[in-house]
Write an enzyme that holds these catalytic residues in place. Structure first.
Site: not given
Ligand code: VG1
Ligand code: CO
Length: 545
Positions: A24, A115-116, A128, A279, A281, A283-284, A346, A367, A378
């Site tokens: 990212r 993602s978010h 990814k 979110d 993409d 998955d959340r 994580t 998360s 997810k």
């Molecule tokens: C965060 C979350 C983690 C999740 C990851 C990807 O990572 O804490 O639980 O798996 O994002 O989610 P980090 O390293 O920033 O804590 V997503 O929805 O970005 O694919």
């Molecule tokens: Co995501």
């Protein structure tokens, strides 16, 4: 005419190490000449045995998605991929991509998403790589890709025209077959197999009210097709359902801070019965009831405890897994069910082996991530459907279901405090300061608590015995409370400190406490031990969940 392939000389970039969930960076970084190409070529270079086989490709629709897809298609063709399945408009949610990889026996998939993280020309972009089981590449694969990025000297790209990403059907890039596919259909069919759509339809056609906020991200088309077109939810149930390149300027992160529009709808008089958001993409998920927030750790525990109400899980669960910082509410459910509960680092990539070996059926993270063995990512809408199926069966409010769960299992008070965009050097100093105390903390009194253990979490995968170290600092107390400190692996600017807090309350009369109040003593101690305010200069967290 044979396909014309151009070989382009390049030099390595030194920052292409994938993080928690792929590579990212800010969009301008990805737009740097050769930057995306280097990473994609390094991915192909790290793989063997993919020639002639199928690849899945799509993204969350953020800025640069379409451009990147055209580049990757030409590189896939030049590198001998047999066929690429692309989501229409370049769109695939992360769980839908996982579903397609599995369904069409692809060798892997490339998912374009940050993602978010916010999008747009100055926002973030991400790449990814997912493997044949549909899940994020495990560490041995991401490490191999990273090794390739350090020594890359050339990449291959077909000299071919851009394809029309919006027209469904077969086409060709050089010698490679391309099929632009409906991004929603296969995923929606899988959901229909898992859940009792008739029951959910009855619920949604009754006076039950629901609001699904797609935050102008990828789930819009999926949510409209599933909830409004198939399940009979009223038109307008899905809000912000048009994927936009910049997510309408928002932060596509389904939490209480960034999904504020939904929060305002759900926390007022005459609020709907059920609210959800997902979110960038897809998955959340965030789950809300009428004036009620469901903590994601509780959501995981509750889904597991109620799983047999849902057709796809009526035979019970083989096991449960949660990421280390996720609350131990799920462990209590596993114990009651007499099944194993695994604690992983994580990131979803650590669940893949357990799912493949059928050690677990359901897994999740604090998360806002929950999922199961139906794919290897997810899955936001899956979680929303799971809740709807439970609500349809139990005919109780979200709040009543959660409160009853606490009465049965006790309540794991839980909160995550994020300090976003802090200085990296200070963040590292803070973590080093904690590490230096790990030896002496055990046995020590801290405030009213006594430290039972203090360590830097290390995980040995039960299936392939691979070891992942330095996955977060845990300080646990003799009464079962704990605090965890980690630096984010998904951010692109500075560092983000995540502080996770948990305590257990068996006494029902105290379950209604605000978690911030219940956890106050731990919050104070965390600052004492880690010197958060002093070292970061921040008075309070950016986001509290
Ligand atoms: C965060 C979350 C983690 C999740 C990851 C990807 O990572 O804490 O639980 O798996 O994002 O989610 P980090 O390293 O920033 O804590 V997503 O929805 O970005 O694919
Ligand atoms: Co995501």
């Amino acid at each position: 005419m044979p396909m014309a392939i151009k070989t382009v000389s390049t030099t390595p970039f030194d920052d292409q190490k994938p993080g928690t969930s792929g590579l990212r960076k800010q969009v301008p970084t990805f737009q740097t000449p050769h930057y995306l190409e280097n990473f994609i070529q390094s991915t192909f270079n790290s793989l063997d045995d993919y020639q002639g086989k199928t690849l899945v490709l799509g993204g969350d629709g953020r800025y640069y998605n379409r451009k990147a897809i055209q580049i990757i298609l030409k590189m896939a063709a030049a590198n001998g991929v047999g066929k690429t399945l692309v989501g229409q408009g370049g769109i695939l949610s992360t769980p839908a991509a996982s579903c397609l990889i599995r369904q069409y026996h692809a060798f892997g998939g490339i998912i374009l998403s940050a993602s978010h993280n916010p999008g747009g020309p100055e926002g973030d972009f991400g790449v990814k790589y997912n493997v044949a089981n549909g899940g994020p590449a495990p560490e041995k694969v991401t490490s191999a890709i990273f090794e390739q990025t350090k020594s890359i000297s050339e990449y291959k790209i077909a000299e071919a025209a851009d394809i029309d990403l919006d027209s469904l059907g077969p086409t060709q890039v050089g010698d490679m077959a391309v099929e632009v596919i409906d991004a929603v259909a296969d995923y929606a069919k899988l959901m229909e197999k898992l859940f009792d759509f008739d029951k959910i339809r009855q619920l949604l056609e009754s006076d039950f009210t629901m609001c699904m906020d797609s935050l102008h991200a990828v789930t819009g088309p999926y949510a409209k097709a599933i909830f409004e077109q198939t399940l009979g939810a009223k038109a307008g149930t899905v809000t912000n359902g048009e994927p936009l390149e910049d997510f309408g300027g928002g932060h596509p992160d389904p939490n209480l801070v960034y999904a504020h529009e939904l929060v305002e709808t759900m926390f007022c008089e005459n609020a709907p019965d059920f609210g959800a958001a997902s979110d960038g993409d897809g998955d959340r998920n965030m789950i809300l009831g009428n004036n009620f927030f469901v903590n994601p750790s509780d959501s995981l525990a509750l889904i597991a405890a109620n799983a047999t109400l849902v057709p796809g899980y009526q035979d019970g669960l083989s096991g449960i897994a949660r990421s280390m910082p996720t609350s131990q509410a799920a462990d209590r459910v596993a114990e009651k069910l007499g099944i194993d509960c695994y604690e992983t680092p994580t990131g979803w990539k650590f669940f893949g082996n357990l799912l493949d070996a059928n050690k677990i059926t359901i897994c999740g993270e604090e998360s806002f991530g929950t999922g199961s063995n139906h794919v290897r990512e997810k899955d936001g809408l899956w979680a929303v459907l799971f809740w709807l199926n439970i609500l349809a069966e139990r005919q109780q409010s979200v709040e009543d279901i959660v409160v009853a769960h606490w009465q049965t299992y006790g309540r794991n008070f839980y909160s995550r405090h994020d300090y976003e965009g802090i200085d990296s050097a200070q963040a590292n100093q803070l973590m080093a300061g904690l590490r230096s105390q790990l030896q002496t903390l055990p046995g020590q009194p801290l405030g009213d608590y006594t430290v039972a253990y203090a360590d830097d979490f290390s995980y040995t995968d039960p299936i392939d015995s691979s070891i992942s170290q330095n996955q977060g600092i845990r300080i646990g107390f003799t009464d079962g409370s704990r605090m965890v400190f980690r630096l984010s692996g998904t951010g692109t600017q500075g560092a983000t400190l995540r502080l996770y807090l948990e305590s257990y309350e068996p006494d029902e009369s105290k379950h209604q406490l605000d978690p911030q109040v219940a956890l106050k003593p731990l919050i104070v101690l965390a600052d004492q031990v880690a010197q958060i305010k002093t070292l970061t200069g921040r008075d309070q967290p950016t986001v509290i969940t």
